[in-house]
Write a protein that holds these residues in place. Structure first.
Motif, short mmCIF file in Angstrom:
data_model
loop_
_atom_site.label_atom_id
_atom_site.label_comp_id
_atom_site.label_asym_id
_atom_site.label_seq_id
_atom_site.Cartn_x
_atom_site.Cartn_y
_atom_site.Cartn_z
N PRO A 1 0.64 -3.93 -2.77
CA PRO A 1 -0.82 -3.83 -2.70
C PRO A 1 -1.47 -4.91 -1.86
O PRO A 1 -2.47 -4.66 -1.17
N ALA B 1 -1.46 -3.74 1.76
CA ALA B 1 -2.05 -2.45 2.10
C ALA B 1 -3.29 -2.65 2.97
O ALA B 1 -4.16 -3.46 2.66
N GLU C 1 -8.12 -0.45 0.52
CA GLU C 1 -6.68 -0.22 0.50
C GLU C 1 -6.39 1.22 0.92
O GLU C 1 -6.73 2.16 0.20
N CYS D 1 -11.12 5.30 1.94
CA CYS D 1 -10.67 4.19 2.77
C CYS D 1 -10.00 4.73 4.03
O CYS D 1 -9.08 5.53 3.94
N ARG E 1 0.31 0.70 3.58
CA ARG E 1 -0.52 1.54 2.70
C ARG E 1 -0.01 1.41 1.27
O ARG E 1 1.10 0.91 1.03
N LEU E 2 -0.81 1.86 0.32
CA LEU E 2 -0.36 1.87 -1.07
C LEU E 2 0.83 2.81 -1.22
O LEU E 2 0.86 3.90 -0.63
#
Length: 287
Positions: A125, A128, A151, A157, A177-178
Motif C-alpha cells: 500500500p 501504490a 491509491e 483514483c 497499484r493496490l
C-alpha cells in the motif's frame, strides 16, 4: 477516395483488439469494406452515410472513441481503461483501470502516435500510486495521481501520465497499484510505513520473538529471511536456502518488509550486530 474507404483507412493498431469479440471486428470490417458490386448497384449517398453511422456505432460499442480520425491527426482517445487528450502542449493520459492488460494502455498511446508502454503491478500500500521505474530513448514523462496521493485500485483514483507533444523516441514506466487478495507484491514495501502492517513500529535490533508477537497482534503473519552482513556491516547478501529454517525467537531483526497482504518478511541475523547492515549507521525513521 470515397467516405467508406477513408474510414477503412483507420490504422489497425488504433482499433485492433478493442471490439467486443471476433464477430464484432468482422462486422466492422464488413461495414467499412469497398462493395464488390458494380457502381450502379452501390448504395446511394444517403445509404453510405447510414453505413458510416453504423460503423461509428461499432467503434463506440467496442468502448473506444477516436477524435478527428478521418479529418486529420487523432487528437484524443477514450476507452474503458484510459483517456488521452491534448492539454496545452502535452498529451495527458488518465488511466482509470489499473488492473487492465498492459497491452491496452500501449494501444491507447499508439492511437495518438505515442510509443509509451505502461506496466502497473501489485505493490505494498505504501508504494501504490508511485512510479517504480522509468526508462526510454526520448520521451520526457511526468506522472501523478488524481486526486493527489490517492491509491490506484480504489474507486475514483486515476494514474496520470504527461508527455510533451512532439516528443520523440519511446518510453516505458512502471507504477504500483493496490494488490488483489492473494497477489504477491511485485516490489516489497517497508512494513513500518504508513498503511503497512507494522506502521510506526521500531524494528532495527529488536528480537524475532518481539516482532512476531507484534505482527500477530496486528493481524499479520511473519516469514523470515536470513541475511549475511558484508565487511564493516555495509550492506548484506542472501544465500540460497537462507530463509526461515532454524530461526529462533532470540535472533535479531534489521528490517521488516511487506511482501503480500498481511504478510511481513523479517530480515534477520543470529547475532546482534554493531550496526544495521541494511541501512548502515542511518536507519530511516519508522512510520
Amino acid at each position: 477516395m470515397n467516405e467508406l474507404s477513408n474510414l477503412a483507412r483507420i490504422r489497425d493498431e488504433e482499433l485492433s483488439g478493442q471490439a467486443s469479440g471476433a464477430g464484432a471486428r468482422a462486422l466492422f470490417e464488413a461495414i467499412t469494406a469497398e462493395s464488390p458490386e458494380p457502381l450502379a448497384a452501390r448504395p446511394r449517398r444517403g445509404a453510405r452515410r447510414l453505413l458510416l453511422s453504423v460503423a461509428a456505432a461499432m467503434a463506440l460499442a467496442a468502448g473506444v472513441t477516436l477524435a478527428n480520425v478521418t479529418g486529420g491527426a487523432t487528437v484524443s482517445y477514450a476507452s474503458a481503461e484510459l483517456d488521452i487528450t491534448q492539454e496545452g502542449g502535452e498529451w495527458v493520459a488518465r488511466i482509470k483501470d489499473p488492473y487492465a492488460e498492459h497491452e491496452k494502455y500501449t494501444r491507447g498511446f499508439a492511437a495518438v502516435g505515442l510509443d509509451v508502454q505502461v506496466q502497473i503491478v501489485p505493490t505494498a500500500p505504501s508504494r501504490a500510486g508511485r512510479m517504480l521505474q522509468m526508462g526510454g530513448s526520448g520521451s520526457r514523462i511526468s506522472t501523478a495521481t488524481e486526486p493527489e496521493g490517492c491509491e490506484p485500485g480504489r474507486a475514483g483514483c486515476a494514474l496520470v501520465i504527461r508527455v510533451p507533444v512532439g516528443s520523440g523516441g519511446g518510453a516505458w514506466v512502471k507504477f504500483g497499484r493496490l494488490a488483489r487478495p492473494g497477489e504477491a507484491y511485485d516490489l516489497p514495501g517497508r512494513a513500518t510505513a504508513k498503511g503497512e502492517p507494522l506502521e510506526g513500529v521500531k524494528v532495527s535490533g529488536r528480537t524475532v520473538g518481539e516482532l512476531t508477537e507484534e505482527a500477530r497482534r496486528r493481524g499479520a503473519r511473519t516469514v523470515f529471511q536470513v541475511i549475511r552482513p558484508r565487511e564493516n556491516y555495509e550492506g548484506y547478501s542472501i544465500r540460497a536456502g537462507d530463509s526461515s529454517a532454524g530461526v529462533r525467537d532470540d535472533w535479531f531483526v534489521w528490517e521488516a518488509e511487506s511482501v503480500a497482504a498481511g504478510v511481513v518478511r523479517l530480515l534477520v541475523t543470529e547475532e546482534r550486530l554493531p550496526k544495521n547492515p541494511v541501512y548502515g549507521d542511518v536507519v530511516p525513521p519508522v512510520g
